[in-house]
Design a protein around this motif. Structure first.
Motif, mmCIF file in Angstrom:
data_model
loop_
_atom_site.group_PDB
_atom_site.id
_atom_site.type_symbol
_atom_site.label_atom_id
_atom_site.label_comp_id
_atom_site.label_asym_id
_atom_site.label_seq_id
_atom_site.Cartn_x
_atom_site.Cartn_y
_atom_site.Cartn_z
ATOM 1 N N GLU A 21 0.829 -1.213 0.000
ATOM 2 C CA GLU A 21 0.000 0.000 0.000
ATOM 3 C C GLU A 21 0.859 1.257 0.000
ATOM 4 O O GLU A 21 0.575 2.226 -0.721
ATOM 5 C CB GLU A 21 -0.926 0.003 1.218
ATOM 6 N N LEU A 22 1.901 1.259 0.815
ATOM 7 C CA LEU A 22 2.788 2.419 0.890
ATOM 8 C C LEU A 22 3.464 2.672 -0.454
ATOM 9 O O LEU A 22 3.590 3.820 -0.896
ATOM 10 C CB LEU A 22 3.843 2.216 1.979
ATOM 11 N N HIS A 23 3.884 1.592 -1.120
ATOM 12 C CA HIS A 23 4.496 1.753 -2.443
ATOM 13 C C HIS A 23 3.487 2.292 -3.446
ATOM 14 O O HIS A 23 3.821 3.162 -4.268
ATOM 15 C CB HIS A 23 5.046 0.409 -2.929
ATOM 16 N N GLN A 24 2.256 1.817 -3.382
ATOM 17 C CA GLN A 24 1.220 2.308 -4.291
ATOM 18 C C GLN A 24 0.918 3.787 -4.075
ATOM 19 O O GLN A 24 0.491 4.478 -4.989
ATOM 20 C CB GLN A 24 -0.053 1.468 -4.127
ATOM 21 N N GLU A 25 1.193 4.267 -2.866
ATOM 22 C CA GLU A 25 1.018 5.694 -2.566
ATOM 23 C C GLU A 25 2.202 6.530 -3.049
ATOM 24 O O GLU A 25 2.196 7.746 -2.925
ATOM 25 C CB GLU A 25 0.860 5.895 -1.059
ATOM 26 N N GLY A 26 3.229 5.856 -3.587
ATOM 27 C CA GLY A 26 4.375 6.570 -4.131
ATOM 28 C C GLY A 26 5.609 6.586 -3.253
ATOM 29 O O GLY A 26 6.611 7.235 -3.584
ATOM 30 N N LYS A 27 5.578 5.856 -2.132
ATOM 31 C CA LYS A 27 6.735 5.826 -1.238
ATOM 32 C C LYS A 27 7.881 5.036 -1.875
ATOM 33 O O LYS A 27 7.652 4.042 -2.561
ATOM 34 C CB LYS A 27 6.369 5.182 0.103
ATOM 35 N N THR A 28 9.103 5.481 -1.620
ATOM 36 C CA THR A 28 10.302 4.777 -2.070
ATOM 37 C C THR A 28 10.760 3.851 -0.956
ATOM 38 O O THR A 28 10.997 4.304 0.169
ATOM 39 C CB THR A 28 11.419 5.773 -2.415
ATOM 40 N N ILE A 29 10.889 2.563 -1.263
ATOM 41 C CA ILE A 29 11.217 1.565 -0.238
ATOM 42 C C ILE A 29 12.383 0.705 -0.704
ATOM 43 O O ILE A 29 12.396 0.212 -1.839
ATOM 44 C CB ILE A 29 10.002 0.652 0.055
ATOM 45 N N VAL A 30 13.372 0.529 0.177
ATOM 46 C CA VAL A 30 14.466 -0.414 -0.048
ATOM 47 C C VAL A 30 14.405 -1.426 1.090
ATOM 48 O O VAL A 30 14.556 -1.065 2.257
ATOM 49 C CB VAL A 30 15.834 0.290 -0.073
ATOM 50 N N MET A 31 14.156 -2.679 0.762
ATOM 51 C CA MET A 31 13.881 -3.714 1.768
ATOM 52 C C MET A 31 14.840 -4.887 1.641
ATOM 53 O O MET A 31 14.948 -5.492 0.574
ATOM 54 C CB MET A 31 12.439 -4.214 1.593
ATOM 55 N N VAL A 32 15.528 -5.202 2.738
ATOM 56 C CA VAL A 32 16.341 -6.409 2.804
ATOM 57 C C VAL A 32 15.475 -7.573 3.263
ATOM 58 O O VAL A 32 14.721 -7.446 4.231
ATOM 59 C CB VAL A 32 17.529 -6.231 3.774
ATOM 60 N N THR A 33 15.552 -8.687 2.558
ATOM 61 C CA THR A 33 14.815 -9.884 2.963
ATOM 62 C C THR A 33 15.553 -11.125 2.464
ATOM 63 O O THR A 33 16.240 -11.078 1.439
ATOM 64 C CB THR A 33 13.379 -9.892 2.425
ATOM 65 N N HIS A 34 15.436 -12.217 3.205
ATOM 66 C CA HIS A 34 15.989 -13.490 2.723
ATOM 67 C C HIS A 34 14.887 -14.369 2.160
ATOM 68 O O HIS A 34 15.148 -15.478 1.704
ATOM 69 C CB HIS A 34 16.710 -14.224 3.859
ATOM 70 N N GLU A 35 13.642 -13.875 2.167
ATOM 71 C CA GLU A 35 12.501 -14.668 1.721
ATOM 72 C C GLU A 35 12.078 -14.253 0.312
ATOM 73 O O GLU A 35 11.643 -13.118 0.102
ATOM 74 C CB GLU A 35 11.326 -14.489 2.681
ATOM 75 N N ALA A 36 12.201 -15.168 -0.638
ATOM 76 C CA ALA A 36 11.830 -14.863 -2.021
ATOM 77 C C ALA A 36 10.363 -14.460 -2.132
ATOM 78 O O ALA A 36 9.999 -13.600 -2.931
ATOM 79 C CB ALA A 36 12.119 -16.065 -2.915
ATOM 80 N N GLU A 37 9.512 -15.070 -1.302
ATOM 81 C CA GLU A 37 8.085 -14.749 -1.344
ATOM 82 C C GLU A 37 7.833 -13.290 -0.968
ATOM 83 O O GLU A 37 6.998 -12.615 -1.571
ATOM 84 C CB GLU A 37 7.318 -15.667 -0.394
ATOM 85 N N ILE A 38 8.559 -12.795 0.032
ATOM 86 C CA ILE A 38 8.416 -11.396 0.439
ATOM 87 C C ILE A 38 8.974 -10.483 -0.638
ATOM 88 O O ILE A 38 8.393 -9.436 -0.955
ATOM 89 C CB ILE A 38 9.135 -11.134 1.785
ATOM 90 N N ALA A 39 10.089 -10.880 -1.246
ATOM 91 C CA ALA A 39 10.709 -10.057 -2.286
ATOM 92 C C ALA A 39 9.795 -9.864 -3.488
ATOM 93 O O ALA A 39 9.912 -8.871 -4.215
ATOM 94 C CB ALA A 39 12.024 -10.693 -2.731
ATOM 95 N N GLN A 40 8.868 -10.790 -3.703
ATOM 96 C CA GLN A 40 7.988 -10.716 -4.876
ATOM 97 C C GLN A 40 7.090 -9.484 -4.884
ATOM 98 O O GLN A 40 6.578 -9.098 -5.929
ATOM 99 C CB GLN A 40 7.112 -11.977 -4.956
ATOM 100 N N ILE A 41 6.895 -8.846 -3.724
ATOM 101 C CA ILE A 41 6.038 -7.652 -3.707
ATOM 102 C C ILE A 41 6.772 -6.435 -4.259
ATOM 103 O O ILE A 41 6.148 -5.423 -4.561
ATOM 104 C CB ILE A 41 5.495 -7.344 -2.288
ATOM 105 N N ALA A 42 8.099 -6.517 -4.375
ATOM 106 C CA ALA A 42 8.874 -5.400 -4.905
ATOM 107 C C ALA A 42 8.790 -5.369 -6.425
ATOM 108 O O ALA A 42 8.437 -6.354 -7.069
ATOM 109 C CB ALA A 42 10.328 -5.515 -4.452
ATOM 110 N N LYS A 43 9.147 -4.233 -7.002
ATOM 111 C CA LYS A 43 9.171 -4.082 -8.455
ATOM 112 C C LYS A 43 10.583 -4.196 -9.018
ATOM 113 O O LYS A 43 10.789 -4.129 -10.229
ATOM 114 C CB LYS A 43 8.577 -2.721 -8.846
ATOM 115 N N ARG A 44 11.531 -4.335 -8.110
ATOM 116 C CA ARG A 44 12.925 -4.483 -8.524
ATOM 117 C C ARG A 44 13.630 -5.352 -7.494
ATOM 118 O O ARG A 44 13.410 -5.189 -6.288
ATOM 119 C CB ARG A 44 13.594 -3.112 -8.609
#
Length: 260
Positions: free
Chosen positions: A187-210
């Motif tokens: 939701e935050l990304h859809q509002e235009g927020k810039t997010i850089v997220m570290v994760t070891h879970e591929a499933e969580i990474a799938q919500i990113a656009k890069r």
């Protein structure tokens, strides 16, 4: 371009041994991007987050935020810059234990010199945004893990930062709470927020656009997936699989295999 790292290296010394936690990393992050940072333990992903968010210095290279070279800023200048421009979401929440949710969220505004009435109003609005309007007076011990992470997200947003860094934001949560936080980040990304997220879970990474991958301190994979979701799941899983098997895949940057 919102954030840029140019040939950045981070070197630790253990006796006479040098460990390059980051090795000449160059990366740009544009406003509105949602970037997932992945890699095995010791790959450099956490060091990248610390350096990019100005929590840690570099031995080589330059860091630009909103067009300004901030590499040589003093500790005081960096603290002011982080307070104004950067929001942090930590795996361990990092909330003050004896302090209410409202006061935890308001804390960054204290350092920014915001008046008491405005602090309360803005902190209340942020807690309402993350669904905790009925928990303003609760301390962290009176909140579930998912609720504590929501407080941490509200705190990260309250000064309206230019960029949000999230370090394993679902790592300490049960599956339902993790799903809730994942949806909130979307939701935050859809509002235009810039997010850089570290994760070891591929499933969580799938919500990113890069998605970017680190291995031995080097950036080995960087791809945007605005238009090809099937490629994201296929190619990312392929690279993560190789890293799990301790095989270094070829360096792939925006669809091009490079020699380095």
């Amino acid at each position: 371009m919102l954030l840029a790292l140019k040939n950045v290296s981070k070197i630790y010394k253990l006796g006479e041994q040098e460990i390059r936690a980051l090795n000449e990393v160059t990366i740009n992050v544009d406003e509105g991007e949602f970037v997932a940072v992945m890699g095995p333990s010791g790959s450099g992903k956490s060091t990248f987050l610390q350096v990019a968010s100005l929590l840690s210095s570099t031995e080589k290279g330059d860091i630009f935020l909103k067009g300004r070279n901030v590499t040589k800023y003093s500790e005081v200048e960096l603290a002011h810059l982080r307070n104004r421009e950067i929001g942090f979401i930590f795996q361990q929440f990092n909330l003050l234990a004896r302090t209410s949710a409202l006061e935890n969220v308001a804390l960054p505004m204290v350092y920014a010199g915001v008046g008491a009435a405005e602090r309360r109003a803005r902190a209340t609005a942020m807690l309402e945004k993350v669904g905790l309007l009925d928990r303003l007076g609760n301390t962290p011990a009176q909140l579930s893990g998912g609720q504590q992470q929501r407080v941490a997200i509200a705190r990260a947003l309250v000064n309206e930062p230019a960029i949000i860094f999230a370090d394993e934001p679902t790592g300490n949560l049960d599956s339902k709470s993790g799903e809730d936080i994942k949806n909130l980040l979307k939701e935050l990304h859809q509002e235009g927020k810039t997010i850089v997220m570290v994760t070891h879970e591929a499933e969580i990474a799938q919500i990113a656009k890069r998605i970017i991958l680190f291995h031995d301190g080097e950036l080995i994979y960087d791809e945007k997936f605005g238009y090809n979701k099937s490629l994201k799941s296929q190619k990312t899983i392929e690279y993560v699989d190789m890293l799990k098997k301790k095989r270094k895949p070829p360096r792939l940057i925006f669809g091009k295999v490079t020699g380095k």
